[in-house]
Design an enzyme around this catalytic site. Structure first.
Site, PDB file in Angstrom:
ATOM      1  N   SER A 170      -3.584  -6.238  -6.628  1.00  0.00           N
ATOM      2  CA  SER A 170      -2.963  -6.742  -5.400  1.00  0.00           C
ATOM      3  C   SER A 170      -4.058  -7.109  -4.413  1.00  0.00           C
ATOM      4  O   SER A 170      -5.164  -6.546  -4.449  1.00  0.00           O
ATOM      5  CB  SER A 170      -2.050  -5.678  -4.777  1.00  0.00           C
ATOM      6  OG  SER A 170      -1.635  -6.063  -3.472  1.00  0.00           O
ATOM      7  N   TYR A 183      -0.696   3.302  -2.203  1.00  0.00           N
ATOM      8  CA  TYR A 183      -0.541   2.083  -3.012  1.00  0.00           C
ATOM      9  C   TYR A 183      -1.807   1.227  -2.930  1.00  0.00           C
ATOM     10  O   TYR A 183      -2.328   0.760  -3.950  1.00  0.00           O
ATOM     11  CB  TYR A 183       0.672   1.302  -2.520  1.00  0.00           C
ATOM     12  CG  TYR A 183       0.881  -0.037  -3.210  1.00  0.00           C
ATOM     13  CD1 TYR A 183       1.544  -0.115  -4.431  1.00  0.00           C
ATOM     14  CD2 TYR A 183       0.435  -1.214  -2.623  1.00  0.00           C
ATOM     15  CE1 TYR A 183       1.744  -1.333  -5.059  1.00  0.00           C
ATOM     16  CE2 TYR A 183       0.626  -2.443  -3.237  1.00  0.00           C
ATOM     17  CZ  TYR A 183       1.288  -2.497  -4.457  1.00  0.00           C
ATOM     18  OH  TYR A 183       1.476  -3.721  -5.074  1.00  0.00           O
ATOM     19  N   LYS A 187      -4.433   0.190  -6.042  1.00  0.00           N
ATOM     20  CA  LYS A 187      -4.738  -1.187  -6.430  1.00  0.00           C
ATOM     21  C   LYS A 187      -6.241  -1.453  -6.390  1.00  0.00           C
ATOM     22  O   LYS A 187      -6.764  -2.226  -7.200  1.00  0.00           O
ATOM     23  CB  LYS A 187      -3.978  -2.166  -5.539  1.00  0.00           C
ATOM     24  CG  LYS A 187      -2.464  -2.141  -5.760  1.00  0.00           C
ATOM     25  CD  LYS A 187      -2.101  -2.510  -7.187  1.00  0.00           C
ATOM     26  CE  LYS A 187      -0.616  -2.557  -7.428  1.00  0.00           C
ATOM     27  NZ  LYS A 187      -0.246  -3.021  -8.781  1.00  0.00           N
TER      28      LYS A 187
END
Length: 279
Positions: A170, A183, A187
């Site tokens: 991401s 998160y 990533k």
């Protein structure tokens, strides 16, 4: 003069051939007879990738945690005339990862491509408020399961002389999304995982690259853009003033899995409308 004309004509024809090849005009089905596994591929980016790989000639095995989602995606893609099958796979479970690999081998004789797309984000808030359980869940699914899924397919790729792994990371790996600390960290870890795997698997002719999508309009990302004012703010950070679509990511993945990318490994391709993307 006549010889010069013939030489010029030959050069023009050669240049046209190069242009056609680079644009894909001269090559149809660049993934013909390849076998691809795509995790979390019944919706959003994963579904778009599965569709594109199949459109480009691959036999694709889709997967999801829920059987009804698998059935729906398989029916839709088969309805488009594509070679797609599917099975349930919770990537955090060893038995499910094994079943996904076994399904592909039984149906198609091996595995050439893995697209690791599965991810979770059960938290929104301040990093100091994250519980140990949330950290464990995010890192288990987003990072550890990606490594173990890759480990599971490597022996099958080696039997076929090589393969391609694409890890869906991401842009949050570079520019953290507010409120999504764990998160974002997971990533960023995937970029490091991709670099290390690329080095260790090169001797087996297995290439490993990452995709770093920006804000793509999917159900998974809607917390970031569902508010109209927030969506407009996001667009202001982009050179291309729109949010991305899953299809914006799919063609890049197909390219990375094809022979056109045979000299590319250990890289991350950002698909984010020109948003800042550097560590």
């Amino acid at each position: 003069m006549h010889k010069a004309g013939l030489l010029l004509g030959a050069c023009v024809r050669s240049w046209k051939s190069v242009r056609m090849a680079s644009s894909g005009v001269a090559r149809r089905d660049p993934l013909a007879n390849k076998v691809a596994l795509v995790t979390a591929s019944t919706d959003g980016i994963g579904l778009a990738i599965a569709r594109r790989l199949a459109q480009d000639g691959a036999h694709v095995v889709v997967s999801s945690r829920k059987q009804q989602n698998v059935d729906r995606a398989v029916a839709a893609l088969q309805g488009e005339g594509l070679s797609v099958t599917g099975t349930v796979c919770h990537v955090g479970k060893a038995e499910d990862r094994e079943r996904l690999v076994t399904t592909a081998v039984k149906l198609h004789g091996g595995i050439d491509i893995l697209v690791s797309n599965a991810a979770v984000n059960p938290f929104f808030g301040n990093l100091m408020d994250v519980t140990e359980e949330v950290w464990d869940k995010i890192l288990d699914i987003n990072v550890k399961a990606t490594a173990l899924m890759t480990k599971a397919v490597v022996p099958e790729m080696e039997k076929r002389g090589g393969g391609s792994v694409v890890i869906v990371a991401s842009i949050a790996a570079y520019t953290p999304f507010p409120g999504l600390g764990p998160y974002n960290v997971s990533k960023t870890a995937l970029l490091g995982l991709g670099k290390n795997l690329a080095i260790e698997l090169a001797h087996s002719n297995i290439r490993v690259n990452c995709l770093a999508p920006g804000i793509i309009k999917t159900n998974f990302s809607q917390v970031l853009w569902m508010d109209k004012a927030r969506e407009e703010t996001l667009k202001e950070a982009m050179r291309i003033r729109r949010l991305g679509t899953p299809e914006d990511c799919a063609g890049i993945v197909s390219f990375l899995c094809s022979e056109d990318a045979s000299y590319i490994t250990g890289e991350t391709v950002t698909v984010a409308g020109g948003a800042p993307s550097r560590l």
